[in-house]
Design a protein around this motif. Structure first.
Motif, PDB file in Angstrom:
ATOM      1  N   UNK A 270     -43.320 -84.712  46.294  1.00  0.00           N
ATOM      2  CA  UNK A 270     -42.104 -84.466  46.829  1.00  0.00           C
ATOM      3  C   UNK A 270     -41.673 -83.039  46.664  1.00  0.00           C
ATOM      4  N   UNK A 271     -41.934 -82.329  47.994  1.00  0.00           N
ATOM      5  CA  UNK A 271     -41.985 -80.795  47.878  1.00  0.00           C
ATOM      6  C   UNK A 271     -40.833 -80.235  47.539  1.00  0.00           C
ATOM      7  N   UNK A 272     -39.689 -80.594  47.893  1.00  0.00           N
ATOM      8  CA  UNK A 272     -38.445 -80.000  47.507  1.00  0.00           C
ATOM      9  C   UNK A 272     -38.079 -80.346  46.225  1.00  0.00           C
ATOM     10  N   UNK A 273     -38.547 -81.528  45.698  1.00  0.00           N
ATOM     11  CA  UNK A 273     -38.375 -81.860  44.122  1.00  0.00           C
ATOM     12  C   UNK A 273     -39.093 -80.942  43.275  1.00  0.00           C
ATOM     13  N   UNK A 274     -40.475 -80.804  43.886  1.00  0.00           N
ATOM     14  CA  UNK A 274     -41.410 -79.855  43.003  1.00  0.00           C
ATOM     15  C   UNK A 274     -40.845 -78.450  42.916  1.00  0.00           C
ATOM     16  N   UNK A 275     -40.239 -78.062  43.991  1.00  0.00           N
ATOM     17  CA  UNK A 275     -39.764 -76.455  43.816  1.00  0.00           C
ATOM     18  C   UNK A 275     -38.646 -76.449  43.173  1.00  0.00           C
ATOM     19  N   UNK A 276     -37.731 -77.452  42.936  1.00  0.00           N
ATOM     20  CA  UNK A 276     -36.637 -77.230  41.983  1.00  0.00           C
ATOM     21  C   UNK A 276     -37.317 -77.231  40.633  1.00  0.00           C
ATOM     22  N   UNK A 277     -38.197 -78.014  40.436  1.00  0.00           N
ATOM     23  CA  UNK A 277     -38.953 -78.222  39.053  1.00  0.00           C
ATOM     24  C   UNK A 277     -39.707 -76.660  38.763  1.00  0.00           C
ATOM     25  N   UNK A 278     -40.489 -76.159  39.720  1.00  0.00           N
ATOM     26  CA  UNK A 278     -41.107 -75.074  39.756  1.00  0.00           C
ATOM     27  C   UNK A 278     -40.065 -73.739  39.266  1.00  0.00           C
ATOM     28  N   UNK A 279     -38.868 -73.662  39.990  1.00  0.00           N
ATOM     29  CA  UNK A 279     -37.844 -72.868  39.742  1.00  0.00           C
ATOM     30  C   UNK A 279     -37.395 -73.060  38.402  1.00  0.00           C
ATOM     31  N   UNK A 280     -37.089 -74.195  37.940  1.00  0.00           N
ATOM     32  CA  UNK A 280     -36.484 -74.469  36.521  1.00  0.00           C
ATOM     33  C   UNK A 280     -37.708 -74.004  35.364  1.00  0.00           C
ATOM     34  N   UNK A 281     -38.822 -74.234  35.926  1.00  0.00           N
ATOM     35  CA  UNK A 281     -39.826 -74.235  34.890  1.00  0.00           C
ATOM     36  C   UNK A 281     -40.167 -72.759  34.460  1.00  0.00           C
ATOM     37  N   UNK A 282     -39.780 -71.902  35.593  1.00  0.00           N
ATOM     38  CA  UNK A 282     -40.432 -70.434  35.284  1.00  0.00           C
ATOM     39  C   UNK A 282     -39.143 -69.356  35.056  1.00  0.00           C
ATOM     40  N   UNK A 283     -38.006 -69.788  35.869  1.00  0.00           N
ATOM     41  CA  UNK A 283     -36.800 -68.935  36.018  1.00  0.00           C
ATOM     42  C   UNK A 283     -35.786 -69.239  35.128  1.00  0.00           C
ATOM     43  N   UNK A 284     -35.859 -70.412  34.590  1.00  0.00           N
ATOM     44  CA  UNK A 284     -34.815 -70.823  33.378  1.00  0.00           C
ATOM     45  C   UNK A 284     -34.811 -69.749  32.217  1.00  0.00           C
ATOM     46  N   UNK A 288     -37.804 -66.675  29.379  1.00  0.00           N
ATOM     47  CA  UNK A 288     -38.283 -66.694  27.826  1.00  0.00           C
ATOM     48  C   UNK A 288     -38.221 -67.815  27.353  1.00  0.00           C
ATOM     49  N   UNK A 289     -39.334 -68.578  27.662  1.00  0.00           N
ATOM     50  CA  UNK A 289     -39.330 -69.964  27.182  1.00  0.00           C
ATOM     51  C   UNK A 289     -41.030 -70.075  26.856  1.00  0.00           C
ATOM     52  N   UNK A 290     -41.231 -70.588  25.624  1.00  0.00           N
ATOM     53  CA  UNK A 290     -42.833 -70.411  25.199  1.00  0.00           C
ATOM     54  C   UNK A 290     -43.389 -71.622  26.192  1.00  0.00           C
ATOM     55  N   UNK A 291     -42.794 -72.774  26.580  1.00  0.00           N
ATOM     56  CA  UNK A 291     -43.411 -73.743  27.282  1.00  0.00           C
ATOM     57  C   UNK A 291     -43.191 -73.530  28.849  1.00  0.00           C
ATOM     58  N   UNK A 292     -42.627 -72.389  29.271  1.00  0.00           N
ATOM     59  CA  UNK A 292     -42.587 -72.123  30.686  1.00  0.00           C
ATOM     60  C   UNK A 292     -43.460 -72.474  31.556  1.00  0.00           C
ATOM     61  N   UNK A 293     -43.374 -72.984  32.781  1.00  0.00           N
ATOM     62  CA  UNK A 293     -44.325 -73.083  33.612  1.00  0.00           C
ATOM     63  C   UNK A 293     -44.792 -71.906  34.313  1.00  0.00           C
ATOM     64  N   UNK A 311     -40.231 -69.749  48.250  1.00  0.00           N
ATOM     65  CA  UNK A 311     -39.703 -68.262  48.525  1.00  0.00           C
ATOM     66  C   UNK A 311     -38.392 -68.495  49.255  1.00  0.00           C
ATOM     67  N   UNK A 312     -38.136 -69.631  49.972  1.00  0.00           N
ATOM     68  CA  UNK A 312     -36.805 -69.802  50.366  1.00  0.00           C
ATOM     69  C   UNK A 312     -35.597 -70.142  49.331  1.00  0.00           C
ATOM     70  N   UNK A 313     -36.322 -71.163  48.311  1.00  0.00           N
ATOM     71  CA  UNK A 313     -35.340 -71.355  47.124  1.00  0.00           C
ATOM     72  C   UNK A 313     -35.117 -70.045  46.159  1.00  0.00           C
ATOM     73  N   UNK A 314     -36.192 -69.146  46.057  1.00  0.00           N
ATOM     74  CA  UNK A 314     -35.723 -68.274  45.432  1.00  0.00           C
ATOM     75  C   UNK A 314     -35.111 -67.098  45.787  1.00  0.00           C
ATOM     76  N   UNK A 315     -34.876 -67.131  47.283  1.00  0.00           N
ATOM     77  CA  UNK A 315     -33.967 -66.131  47.751  1.00  0.00           C
ATOM     78  C   UNK A 315     -32.481 -66.663  47.471  1.00  0.00           C
ATOM     79  N   UNK A 316     -32.220 -67.964  47.187  1.00  0.00           N
ATOM     80  CA  UNK A 316     -30.881 -67.957  46.837  1.00  0.00           C
ATOM     81  C   UNK A 316     -30.519 -67.854  45.258  1.00  0.00           C
ATOM     82  N   UNK A 317     -31.433 -67.470  44.523  1.00  0.00           N
ATOM     83  CA  UNK A 317     -31.117 -67.298  43.050  1.00  0.00           C
ATOM     84  C   UNK A 317     -30.401 -66.029  42.809  1.00  0.00           C
TER      85      UNK A 317
END
Length: 476
Positions: A270-284, A288-293, A311-317
């Motif tokens: 599910x692309x939109x769900x995956x994008x949320x997980x990717x954003x959380x995985x690296x920008x949370x 600064x997370x040892x297990x960051x994606x 990219x569309x999701x990152x533009x809202x951060x």
């Protein structure tokens, strides 16, 4: 349609009563150290307080206080009585959660919504959880008569100061050990507030001691001959030094070190769900997370679609003031870490990867880095091999599950990974072949005190959290 605009929603600093200076916490009291240093807010470079710096003699005082408390009180105290103290500490953390969250964001730079909704509740949950284990140790599977080790020397990093403290101290106390803990030199304030919480909970003097300082203080603690157990979370480089230092001694050791996690997205995800997980995985937590994606492996057939959505999701951060409740990405923790992130990002560009960041205005003061992705990355690029520990994502593609597994495992680290797919059978088959201590399925960065955490290879050894987290503090 234009994006929503958010008015500033700052959390008040007034709930935190910062002291001009803080001492070492030894034997239940705050005391002077041999020297001092300043701790700052990474978002503004404002000096927050003067912090005592512990010398080798100060560390020795702390270890002796911990040994006395272990021998005279804590080591022989029935588990049900130890549990009462842990429950009390957990309740006080919950009661003072807003104060702790504000202080964490001030000193660390992470967004207040992460401190408030993740770090502090999880810290309390760890004390609640291990309080429940304190009187059940004979039934934990480590023998009929498990015994505490004695004095634990613990060194924690700056990325999750309060949460890492809870991960270390809660199981140690539940198992009957006493503790000398050294927080990171850039983020000592919540550890020192925790010392006040220990006083408030009437914890017996010497059970928890907190010594502040830089690498020399940590080395004095690790090398102290009367420390029975060493627990360290931090860089692989320092982990190697610690492993060499304790080799040949009787000290028990757990090391939780670096990572370069792969987040694997298959074509049926599910692309939109995956994008949320990717954003959380690296920008949370600013990455600064040892297990960051920090490595995104995306199946070639959906790579363009996923990157467009990402990219569309990152533009809202929203990047900015950590105390603003709307902020998604806060400040980098220190000038030193910012310099490393910038250097590796420049190397990524120089090696031919394509760099992209959303348009965002960074504050003039403080340490800031815009969320960044690199495409066109190969396994040979340094940004795909080295831990950046910042908000930088390297994107690679694959065609088959076998290629994804091979690329994911092609790293000296082995801490975590993520898999995104609609097929449960595929998730289980791939997870079984990933050399990672934690594998998330259709989510990322989810933690629970009941679940063990730890890695393989250069990501360290031993487990923290869950029943497994007790083993490192018990002698069978």
């Amino acid at each position: 349609m234009s994006a929503f605009e958010y008015a500033p929603a700052p959390e008040s600093r007034s709930i935190v009563k910062l002291q001009p200076s803080y001492g070492l916490f030894i034997d239940g009291e705050f005391t002077d150290g041999a020297g001092s240093f300043k701790t700052i807010s990474p978002a503004s470079e404002e000096v927050l307080a003067e912090i005592a710096e512990a010398s080798t003699a100060d560390v020795d005082r702390a270890v002796k206080a911990a040994r006395r408390a272990y021998t005279d009180v804590w080591g022989s105290m029935p588990g049900r009585e130890r549990a009462k103290y842990l429950f009390r500490i957990a309740r006080i953390i919950a009661e003072r959660s807003r104060e702790l969250a504000v202080l964490e964001s001030l000193n660390n730079g992470k967004p207040i919504k992460e401190s408030r909704d993740v770090d502090v509740p999880l810290a309390a949950a760890h004390f609640f959880y291990y309080a429940g284990w304190a009187d059940k140790l004979p039934y934990a599977g480590f023998g009929a008569d498990p015994r505490p080790l004695g004095v634990a020397g613990q060194v924690i990093p700056w990325n999750f100061p309060l949460l890492m403290l809870a991960w270390k101290i809660a199981p140690a106390l539940a198992a009957g050990n006493t503790v000398v803990l050294k927080p990171a030199e850039t983020t000592p304030l919540t550890a020192l507030l925790f010392a006040e919480i220990c006083q408030q909970a009437d914890l017996p003097p010497g059970v928890v001691n907190i010594v502040t300082g830089a690498g020399e203080t940590g080395a004095a603690l690790v090398n102290h001959p009367d420390v029975d157990k060493v627990a360290f979370t931090g860089s692989t480089e320092v982990g190697r030094i610690i492993a060499r230092a304790v080799a040949g001694t009787n000290k028990k050791v757990t090391l939780e070190l670096g990572g370069k996690a792969a987040n694997i997205v298959f074509d049926d995800a599910a692309i939109d769900q995956a994008v949320e997980g990717i954003v959380n995985g690296i920008f949370f937590n600013q990455g600064h997370v040892c297990c960051a994606g920090s490595r995104l492996l995306v199946q070639e057939s959906v790579a363009d679609q996923l990157l467009e959505s990402l990219k569309r999701r990152m533009a809202t951060l929203r990047v900015g003031d950590p105390l603003d409740k709307n902020t998604d990405v806060g400040a980098i923790n220190s000038a030193e870490q910012l310099s490393r992130i910038k250097a590796l990002a420049e190397i990524g560009s120089a090696e031919g990867a394509e760099r992209w960041s959303p348009a965002c205005e960074l504050p003039e003061r403080g340490f800031w880095f815009a969320p960044t992705i690199f495409t066109g990355v190969s396994q040979a690029h340094r940004i795909a091999r080295e831990e950046i520990f910042g908000p930088v994502l390297s994107v690679l593609t694959f065609r088959t599950p076998g290629e994804a597994i091979e690329k994911a495992n092609n790293t000296p680290y082995g801490l975590s990974a993520g898999i995104w797919s609609e097929k449960g059978s595929r998730i289980l088959a791939v997870a079984d072949q990933l050399r990672a201590g934690v594998v998330w399925a259709n989510t990322f960065n989810k933690f629970d005190p009941t679940s063990p955490f730890g890695g393989y290879k250069e990501s360290g050894y031993g487990r923290e959290g869950g029943r497994h987290g007790l083993e490192a503090y018990l002698a069978g």
